[in-house]
Design a protein around this motif. Structure first.
Motif, PDB file in Angstrom:
ATOM      1  N   ILE A 111      -3.180  -2.054   5.511  1.00  0.00           N
ATOM      2  CA  ILE A 111      -3.488  -1.003   4.495  1.00  0.00           C
ATOM      3  C   ILE A 111      -3.941   0.409   5.208  1.00  0.00           C
ATOM      4  CG2 ILE A 111      -5.327  -0.272   2.633  1.00  0.00           C
ATOM      5  CD1 ILE A 111      -5.187  -3.216   2.027  1.00  0.00           C
ATOM      6  N   ILE A 112      -4.785   0.400   6.014  1.00  0.00           N
ATOM      7  CA  ILE A 112      -5.176   1.462   6.924  1.00  0.00           C
ATOM      8  C   ILE A 112      -3.854   1.986   7.564  1.00  0.00           C
ATOM      9  CG2 ILE A 112      -6.600   2.178   8.912  1.00  0.00           C
ATOM     10  CD1 ILE A 112      -8.761   0.256   7.936  1.00  0.00           C
ATOM     11  N   VAL A 158     -10.186   1.077  -1.570  1.00  0.00           N
ATOM     12  CA  VAL A 158      -9.090  -0.164  -1.667  1.00  0.00           C
ATOM     13  C   VAL A 158      -9.873  -1.371  -1.594  1.00  0.00           C
ATOM     14  CG1 VAL A 158      -7.129  -1.157  -0.543  1.00  0.00           C
ATOM     15  CG2 VAL A 158      -7.281   1.384  -0.393  1.00  0.00           C
ATOM     16  N   MET A 173       0.890  -1.252   0.156  1.00  0.00           N
ATOM     17  CA  MET A 173       0.003   0.029  -0.110  1.00  0.00           C
ATOM     18  C   MET A 173       0.831   1.181  -0.097  1.00  0.00           C
ATOM     19  SD  MET A 173      -2.954   0.803  -0.342  1.00  0.00           S
ATOM     20  CE  MET A 173      -3.789   2.363  -0.475  1.00  0.00           C
ATOM     21  N   VAL A 221     -12.498   0.997   2.681  1.00  0.00           N
ATOM     22  CA  VAL A 221     -11.496  -0.318   2.692  1.00  0.00           C
ATOM     23  C   VAL A 221     -12.452  -1.359   2.791  1.00  0.00           C
ATOM     24  CG1 VAL A 221      -9.444  -1.588   3.596  1.00  0.00           C
ATOM     25  CG2 VAL A 221      -9.365   1.122   3.176  1.00  0.00           C
ATOM     26  N   SER A 257      -9.501  -4.757  -0.441  1.00  0.00           N
ATOM     27  CA  SER A 257      -8.478  -5.635   0.710  1.00  0.00           C
ATOM     28  C   SER A 257      -9.456  -7.050   0.560  1.00  0.00           C
ATOM     29  CB  SER A 257      -8.399  -5.326   1.865  1.00  0.00           C
ATOM     30  OG  SER A 257      -7.491  -5.999   2.687  1.00  0.00           O
ATOM     31  N   ALA A 285      -6.231  -5.612   5.351  1.00  0.00           N
ATOM     32  CA  ALA A 285      -6.958  -4.124   5.721  1.00  0.00           C
ATOM     33  C   ALA A 285      -6.387  -3.472   6.855  1.00  0.00           C
ATOM     34  CB  ALA A 285      -8.410  -4.435   5.698  1.00  0.00           C
ATOM     35  N   GLN A 290     -12.729   1.303   8.430  1.00  0.00           N
ATOM     36  CA  GLN A 290     -12.850   0.168   7.493  1.00  0.00           C
ATOM     37  C   GLN A 290     -14.244   0.072   7.247  1.00  0.00           C
ATOM     38  OE1 GLN A 290     -10.876  -3.506   8.216  1.00  0.00           O
ATOM     39  NE2 GLN A 290     -12.394  -4.679   7.102  1.00  0.00           N
TER      40      GLN A 290
END
Length: 369
Positions: free
Chosen positions: A245-246, A234, A219, A260, A236, A242, A278
């Motif tokens: 990613i966050i 995104v 990411m 996400v 995921s 996830a 999320q």
């Protein structure tokens, strides 16, 4: 081609799903009177990793309890977790074959490389049931969720999150699962069936071993190439990634997070859904999957063919074998709107598990109490 049954994805409780599945429980088997083997059986259970909390928290304990229930506490579960190592899992499977377990339930780390071990089990007269991931080789049956439907639900939810402003120029990052996991390809295919032509896939990654730290690094690379303010959403493939990613988005200084997706309804992911970090997850009833796998394993080894057939009415194909008997378990899109109706209604979590002091205010805002 895989045959798929019509499956509802509307939010509903596990009790409703169980009522609708129409399968026979062990005690309901019409061929119960003449089993080929008694209750004193040993069931091998091979699970792939510990990074995803589901395996130790739900799959193993629910599977073990169901085997005990079906065998009047006389059956034994021999359990091993490969901790994401395909070579370690091959060793564990060889040990179970040497120990002459009666049946093996296998969630493969690497679906292709484990095929030789499946063949060795078959040669030793030990049936193998593929669990959650469709292993190659001569497996006897397969139980999992409808993986393409999982991807479709994720892709559809992402489009819904983008709302009426979504157009084909919106840049999406695809964070797919491990390239050694055949499920990851099915999740991706399902998601792309929803996203193709509606958004721009700006970056796409196959994430080694499903590891959150690998997703976080991917990411960070995507943010550098696309720009932190140019990412509309995104995809995921699961909740663990996830989280990574966050972290990458927040480390880059993104304060208004894009939607996400996720999968697995991990507790930390449900809490991120409560706070809005999320957007969604996919709720899959692991207790239901584990218990039905236990029923299949016990029925198979005890020679209860009618019950086994009732539990595995679908047919799927692997790269090496066609027409494998299978059971595909339903899934549900999990958002702020249906936390009560899913993970809480099914006893997956208590409100107190989710709404700890840190999340008390956000829980109150969405009426979760």
């Amino acid at each position: 081609m895989r045959r798929r049954t019509a499956i509802t994805v509307a939010a509903t409780s596990m009790s409703l799903m169980l009522a609708g599945c129409g399968t026979l429980g062990a005690s309901e088997s019409s061929d119960e009177a003449s089993p080929t083997k008694g209750n004193d059986i040993t069931v091998g259970l091979l699970l792939p990793e510990k990074a995803n909390t589901r395996y130790e928290q739900f799959d193993y304990p629910f599977f073990k309890a169901k085997v005990a229930d079906l065998t009047r506490d006389q059956g034994n579960v021999k359990y091993a977790n490969a901790e994401a190592s395909s070579s370690k899992q091959a060793d564990q499977m060889r040990q179970m074959i040497d120990d002459k377990v009666d049946v093996i339930v296998l969630d493969a780390v690497d679906a292709k490389s484990i095929g030789d071990s499946v063949q060795k089990a078959k040669d030793a007269g030990i049936p193998v049931i593929a669990y959650d991931r469709l292993a190659e080789g001569p497996i006897d049956a397969y139980i999992s969720f409808d993986n393409e439907l999982v991807g479709e639900v994720q892709g559809r939810s992402l489009l819904e999150a983008l709302g009426g402003d979504a157009d084909s120029s919106d840049k999406i990052v695809m964070m797919n699962g491990s390239p050694t996991d055949p499920n990851a390809k099915q999740f991706k295919a399902g998601a792309m069936s929803e996203l193709n032509g509606k958004v721009t896939i700006a970056q796409s990654f196959d994430t080694e071993d499903w590891k959150p730290e690998n997703a976080e690094a991917n990411m960070a690379e995507a943010i550098e190439k696309i720009g932190k303010n140019n990412i509309a959403g995104v995809y995921s493939a699961n909740d663990g990634m996830a989280g990574g990613i966050i972290n990458a988005l927040e480390d880059a200084g993104v304060t208004d997070l894009p939607p996400v997706t996720g999968q697995d309804a991990e507790l930390s992911a449900v809490q991120r859904i409560v706070t809005g970090e999320q957007y969604m997850s996919v709720y899959k009833s692991y207790p239901q999957e584990a218990e039905h796998a236990a029923e299949m394993a016990v029925a198979r080894v005890q020679g209860r063919d009618i019950q086994f057939d009732a539990l595995a009415r679908e047919r799927v194909d692997s790269p090496t074998h066609k027409g494998i008997p299978a059971q595909l378990v339903p899934v549900v899109a999990l958002t702020q709107d249906n936390i009560k109706d899913t993970v809480i209604a099914d006893g997956f979590y208590k409100v107190s598990d989710i709404c700890t002091a840190k999340f008390e205010a956000e829980c109150a805002e969405i009426g979760l109490k």
